[in-house]
Design a protein around this motif. Structure first.
Motif, mmCIF file in Angstrom:
data_model
loop_
_atom_site.group_PDB
_atom_site.id
_atom_site.type_symbol
_atom_site.label_atom_id
_atom_site.label_comp_id
_atom_site.label_asym_id
_atom_site.label_seq_id
_atom_site.Cartn_x
_atom_site.Cartn_y
_atom_site.Cartn_z
ATOM 1 N N LEU A 1 0.833 -1.201 0.000
ATOM 2 C CA LEU A 1 0.000 0.000 0.000
ATOM 3 C C LEU A 1 0.871 1.256 0.000
ATOM 4 O O LEU A 1 0.744 2.121 -0.838
ATOM 5 N N HIS A 2 1.745 1.325 0.980
ATOM 6 C CA HIS A 2 2.625 2.482 1.075
ATOM 7 C C HIS A 2 3.665 2.224 2.160
ATOM 8 O O HIS A 2 3.322 1.961 3.309
ATOM 9 N N ALA A 3 4.918 2.317 1.813
ATOM 10 C CA ALA A 3 6.004 2.061 2.760
ATOM 11 C C ALA A 3 5.987 3.035 3.931
ATOM 12 O O ALA A 3 6.460 2.714 5.021
ATOM 13 N N ALA A 4 5.420 4.220 3.733
ATOM 14 C CA ALA A 4 5.392 5.217 4.805
ATOM 15 C C ALA A 4 4.564 4.742 5.991
ATOM 16 O O ALA A 4 4.841 5.123 7.133
ATOM 17 N N ILE A 5 3.575 3.897 5.754
ATOM 18 C CA ILE A 5 2.758 3.376 6.855
ATOM 19 C C ILE A 5 3.624 2.525 7.779
ATOM 20 O O ILE A 5 3.566 2.643 9.001
ATOM 21 N N VAL A 6 4.434 1.654 7.177
ATOM 22 C CA VAL A 6 5.308 0.783 7.967
ATOM 23 C C VAL A 6 6.325 1.618 8.728
ATOM 24 O O VAL A 6 6.584 1.388 9.906
ATOM 25 N N ARG A 7 6.895 2.616 8.063
ATOM 26 C CA ARG A 7 7.891 3.457 8.725
ATOM 27 C C ARG A 7 7.272 4.273 9.866
ATOM 28 O O ARG A 7 7.896 4.458 10.909
ATOM 29 N N ALA A 8 6.059 4.748 9.670
ATOM 30 C CA ALA A 8 5.382 5.491 10.734
ATOM 31 C C ALA A 8 5.108 4.583 11.930
ATOM 32 O O ALA A 8 5.261 4.995 13.080
ATOM 33 N N ALA A 9 4.732 3.341 11.663
ATOM 34 C CA ALA A 9 4.520 2.383 12.754
ATOM 35 C C ALA A 9 5.827 2.158 13.508
ATOM 36 O O ALA A 9 5.846 2.090 14.739
ATOM 37 N N GLY A 10 6.942 2.048 12.776
ATOM 38 C CA GLY A 10 8.251 1.896 13.416
ATOM 39 C C GLY A 10 8.582 3.083 14.299
ATOM 40 O O GLY A 10 9.113 2.921 15.409
ATOM 41 N N ALA A 11 8.264 4.288 13.829
ATOM 42 C CA ALA A 11 8.516 5.486 14.632
ATOM 43 C C ALA A 11 7.683 5.456 15.912
ATOM 44 O O ALA A 11 8.166 5.835 16.986
ATOM 45 N N GLY A 12 6.454 4.978 15.809
ATOM 46 C CA GLY A 12 5.607 4.855 16.995
ATOM 47 C C GLY A 12 6.177 3.867 18.001
ATOM 48 O O GLY A 12 6.175 4.114 19.218
ATOM 49 N N VAL A 13 6.687 2.752 17.506
ATOM 50 C CA VAL A 13 7.310 1.757 18.383
ATOM 51 C C VAL A 13 8.556 2.358 19.036
ATOM 52 O O VAL A 13 8.783 2.186 20.243
ATOM 53 N N ALA A 14 9.366 3.077 18.263
ATOM 54 C CA ALA A 14 10.571 3.708 18.810
ATOM 55 C C ALA A 14 10.202 4.709 19.907
ATOM 56 O O ALA A 14 10.875 4.773 20.947
ATOM 57 N N PHE A 15 9.152 5.479 19.692
ATOM 58 C CA PHE A 15 8.700 6.431 20.707
ATOM 59 C C PHE A 15 8.315 5.701 21.987
ATOM 60 O O PHE A 15 8.673 6.116 23.093
ATOM 61 N N ALA A 16 7.592 4.583 21.840
ATOM 62 C CA ALA A 16 7.205 3.793 23.014
ATOM 63 C C ALA A 16 8.446 3.269 23.729
ATOM 64 O O ALA A 16 8.508 3.270 24.967
ATOM 65 N N GLY A 17 9.453 2.836 22.969
ATOM 66 C CA GLY A 17 10.689 2.353 23.571
ATOM 67 C C GLY A 17 11.424 3.440 24.327
ATOM 68 O O GLY A 17 11.976 3.200 25.420
ATOM 69 N N ALA A 18 11.452 4.655 23.774
ATOM 70 C CA ALA A 18 12.101 5.776 24.456
ATOM 71 C C ALA A 18 11.372 6.079 25.763
ATOM 72 O O ALA A 18 12.017 6.338 26.796
ATOM 73 N N TRP A 19 10.066 6.017 25.745
ATOM 74 C CA TRP A 19 9.258 6.253 26.953
ATOM 75 C C TRP A 19 9.559 5.181 27.991
ATOM 76 O O TRP A 19 9.703 5.468 29.181
ATOM 77 N N MET A 20 9.658 3.918 27.542
ATOM 78 C CA MET A 20 9.963 2.815 28.468
ATOM 79 C C MET A 20 11.346 2.995 29.099
ATOM 80 O O MET A 20 11.521 2.753 30.302
ATOM 81 N N LEU A 21 12.317 3.396 28.283
ATOM 82 C CA LEU A 21 13.672 3.614 28.808
ATOM 83 C C LEU A 21 13.678 4.738 29.842
ATOM 84 O O LEU A 21 14.343 4.643 30.877
ATOM 85 N N ALA A 22 12.952 5.804 29.548
ATOM 86 C CA ALA A 22 12.911 6.948 30.474
ATOM 87 C C ALA A 22 12.236 6.576 31.783
ATOM 88 O O ALA A 22 12.547 7.159 32.830
ATOM 89 N N ALA A 23 11.329 5.597 31.743
ATOM 90 C CA ALA A 23 10.577 5.220 32.939
ATOM 91 C C ALA A 23 11.347 4.256 33.851
ATOM 92 O O ALA A 23 10.915 3.993 34.975
ATOM 93 N N ILE A 24 12.476 3.735 33.378
ATOM 94 C CA ILE A 24 13.244 2.773 34.191
ATOM 95 C C ILE A 24 14.006 3.499 35.289
ATOM 96 O O ILE A 24 14.596 4.506 35.097
#
Length: 195
Positions: A172-195
């Motif tokens: 459909l569009h590679a940008a959808i997959v990349r945007a999902a990856g950015a969302g996962v990365a944001f969640a990971g940064a939040w998890m790291l900050a919360a440790i």
């Protein structure tokens, strides 16, 4: 929109089948309890769920080494679990798990290509952290072998779901997959900050 190939549809069907909750004739059985609790464990926390899906998506983006990465992750997880079952310690497990969500999300967001050795080492390191955490959380009175088989099956199912979803969305569009990856990365940064 092009139709997904038969192989891709089969892969998606297998992933959905593996995600179904297992049914047991004797739910109180030692091995069955281990298998079911192990299967549900990776599905019960966002850190594990996001990392497993992102690993599958990233593996699909790698194309030539996709199957190697999809096989390496559960193998390294099993090694990490064996360390935990054996009473060994592994430093920085929780930060390693949070970092896996961040880094795997970034690899998806930027469609990072790595040499096979570097990609494999990255996946193995993160997988060991996840496996160790699963092994350290073995519920009392459950079969370690059944529990490990359960979380490895769930991990493989999540990897296959991520890979199949990536292939479908790339059409459909590679940008959808990349945007999902950015969302996962944001969640990971939040998890790291919360440790």
């Amino acid at each position: 929109m092009p139709r997904p190939s038969v192989a891709l549809r089969s892969l998606a069907l297998i992933a959905v089948g593996l995600l179904a909750a297992p049914a047991f004739a004797h739910p109180g059985a030692h091995h069955a309890a281990g298998l079911s609790s192990g299967f549900l464990h990776p599905l019960s926390g966002w850190d594990h769920l996001l990392a497993m899906l992102a690993a599958g998506v990233w593996a699909a983006q790698q194309r030539r080494m996709a199957w190697s990465l999809l096989a390496l992750f559960p193998a390294a997880m099993a090694f990490g679990a064996l360390l935990a079952f054996g009473g060994f310690s592994l430093p920085l497990v929780e930060p390693g798990i949070a970092a896996s969500v961040l880094v795997l999300g970034l690899t998806v967001a930027f469609a990072v290509r790595m040499p096979a050795l570097a990609g494999g080492a990255l996946v193995a390191l993160f997988a060991m952290c996840h496996g160790f955490a699963h092994g350290a959380e073995l519920p009392a009175q459950t079969s370690a072998a059944g529990y490990a088989a359960g979380f490895l099956a769930a991990t493989l199912a999540l990897h296959l779901a991520g890979a199949a979803g990536s292939r479908l969305l790339q059409g459909l569009h590679a940008a959808i997959v990349r945007a999902a990856g950015a969302g996962v990365a944001f969640a990971g940064a939040w998890m790291l900050a919360a440790i």
